[in-house]
Design an enzyme around this catalytic site. Structure first.
Site, PDB file in Angstrom:
ATOM      1  CG  ASP A  84      -1.377   0.454  -3.686  1.00 36.09           C
ATOM      2  OD1 ASP A  84      -0.480   1.239  -3.296  1.00 36.09           O
ATOM      3  OD2 ASP A  84      -2.463   0.324  -3.077  1.00 36.09           O
ATOM      4  CG  HIS A  85      -2.063   3.928  -5.050  1.00 34.59           C
ATOM      5  ND1 HIS A  85      -1.951   4.681  -3.911  1.00 34.59           N
ATOM      6  CD2 HIS A  85      -2.941   2.930  -4.747  1.00 34.59           C
ATOM      7  CE1 HIS A  85      -2.736   4.195  -2.978  1.00 34.59           C
ATOM      8  NE2 HIS A  85      -3.342   3.112  -3.439  1.00 34.59           N
ATOM      9  CG  HIS A 134      -5.072   3.579   3.033  1.00 30.81           C
ATOM     10  ND1 HIS A 134      -5.759   4.757   3.198  1.00 30.81           N
ATOM     11  CD2 HIS A 134      -5.478   3.073   1.842  1.00 30.81           C
ATOM     12  CE1 HIS A 134      -6.553   4.949   2.164  1.00 30.81           C
ATOM     13  NE2 HIS A 134      -6.403   3.941   1.322  1.00 30.81           N
ATOM     14  CB  THR A 194      -5.935  -0.468  -3.981  1.00 32.07           C
ATOM     15  OG1 THR A 194      -5.442   0.406  -2.984  1.00 32.07           O
ATOM     16  CG2 THR A 194      -5.299  -1.842  -3.803  1.00 32.07           C
ATOM     17  CD  GLU A 213      -2.770   1.414   0.231  1.00 34.75           C
ATOM     18  OE1 GLU A 213      -3.351   0.438  -0.275  1.00 34.75           O
ATOM     19  OE2 GLU A 213      -2.912   2.576  -0.198  1.00 34.75           O
TER      20      GLU A 213
END
Ligand code: GP9
Ligand code: MN
Length: 412
Positions: free
Chosen positions: A256-257, A197, A82, A38
């Site tokens: 993921d990003h 996150h 995600t 994450e």
């Protein structure tokens, strides 16, 4: 009808890159464990906050003789975050310019990797300790052909074991290992972490390093939760080793990003010691990619420029499965024929020598603007790929394509 996909099919076929025979099948028959890390970005690797290393496990894993590490790998996600990265991974197509394809086009025909792998005898599963309907995953995972989704209901979640969005990563991995023991082999699995996150909350007792001390609390906390995630992934590896579940598995670890948006450019500039220009902002979209094959022994740093869209052909070829009949926009990261290229969802792109963003072509070496003409040929490719991919999704065009033969269906 089928004619709509003909141009796209021609483009994709012409763009196909042959696998490196040395790597094709390098992980044939093995289990696959993918870890979606994450919000992690490359800038935390080999870096520290006031002398405290942020990712000791990931730093060491890069040096491992069984690891192929990709320093020039980019996320290509949009608003679907995600879920967009999951879409890229499964389909080798781009997510949408706005909205989340997991919500808007979950009923389309897809020819995703889980479906192909199921036919090859793999058990395919996602593991994520969040409500199954988040990002419409329960519906979309069916469309993508996953057999099993271990979601919130499959985990024991106590308040003590939770923070922020839910179950802390260490407990997620711990309980996931128990689920893995039940899986038929070979399995193809994706583990989606959560603790790192936004807003990056963590209890003091779980901090391995203290927060940073800038005026930006988000950036300050980010380092601490990244450090926590790094430790959780290490614990996951350790328990798989202890359980004898490590040797026969290929690991694919990826970001993921981004975690830190452009709203935090001031603190980021302070941390990195440079102004965050549009060029730097684009380069900050680099996320980690590790392919770790226990016993391989030939691991190295792979300089090729690529993105999440390239994961599917790369993984399929490592498992010894050809992809030349597939509609895909990515290409095998190990292919000797590869072009250095990654297009981001906003149309920015990165090549061997240039970065294009905000209508400006930058020299990658200096970060200075350069003649637009240097970026021109890739600009066409970038626009074409995003457009073709969008057209497939909006028109549900894979209905007209037979992945078995690689031919357009003419009888519809
Ligand atoms: C939610 C998790 C995080 O289940 O995947 O989603 P994000 O906000 O990063 O897209
Ligand atoms: Mn995410």
């Amino acid at each position: 009808d089928g004619s709509e996909i003909a141009d796209i099919e021609n483009y994709v076929k012409a763009d196909y890159k042959k696998p490196d025979p040395e790597m094709f099948g390098a992980a044939e028959g093995k289990n696959v464990v993918m870890v979606s890390m994450e919000s992690i970005q490359n800038f935390v690797l080999d870096n520290d906050v006031e002398g405290n290393e942020i990712t000791p496990f990931l730093n060491q894993l890069k040096e491992d003789k069984d690891t192929y590490y990709f320093p020039n790998f980019y996320h290509q996600t949009g608003q679907g975050k995600t879920s967009d990265s999951e879409f890229l991974l499964a389909n080798s197509m781009y997510p949408l310019p706005s909205g989340a394809v997991f919500f808007t086009h979950s009923q389309n025909e897809y020819q995703a990797s889980p479906e192909t792998l199921k036919e090859k005898g793999y058990f395919t599963a996602n593991l994520h300790a969040n409500n199954k309907s988040f990002w419409n995953r329960d519906i979309m995972y069916n469309s993508l052909g996953y057999e099993k989704f271990y979601s919130l209901a499959d985990y024991e979640v106590t308040p003590e074991q939770s923070i922020g969005w839910g179950l802390k990563d260490e407990f997620f991995f711990q309980q996931s290992v128990d689920h893995m023991k039940e899986m038929p082999e070979p399995y193809y699995t994706k583990f989606i972490t959560l603790t790192n996150h936004f807003p990056f909350s963590l209890e003091k007792e779980d901090e391995f390093i203290p927060e940073w001390n800038s005026n930006d609390g988000t950036v300050n906390r980010y380092f601490t939760t990244v450090r926590y995630m790094d430790e959780s992934v290490k614990m996951f590896f350790d328990s798989l080793k202890n359980e004898g579940m490590y040797e026969d598995t290929m690991f694919v670890l990826y970001g993921d990003h981004y975690g830190i948006s452009e709203n935090h450019n001031k603190a980021m500039g302070e941390y990195l010691g440079k102004e965050i220009t549009p060029f730097e902002s684009t380069q900050l979209q680099q996320v980690p990619l590790y392919i770790h094959i226990p016993g391989d022994g030939n691991g190295k740093v792979m300089d090729t420029v690529g993105g999440q869209v390239d994961l599917r052909p790369t993984i399929m070829h490592l498992l010894g499965i050809e992809t030349k009949n597939s509609i895909q926009f990515g290409s095998d990261l190990f292919s000797k024929e590869r072009q250095d290229f990654a297009v981001l969802r906003d149309g920015s792109f990165i090549t061997k020598d240039h970065v294009y963003t905000d209508n400006t072509c930058y020299d990658k070496e200096t970060g200075e603007p350069t003649e637009k003409s240097s970026c021109e040929s890739f600009k066409e490719k970038a626009e074409k790929e995003l457009d073709y991919s969008d057209r497939i999704i909006y028109g549900d065009l894979l209905r007209f394509f037979d992945p078995k033969t690689g031919q357009i269906k003419t009888d519809k």
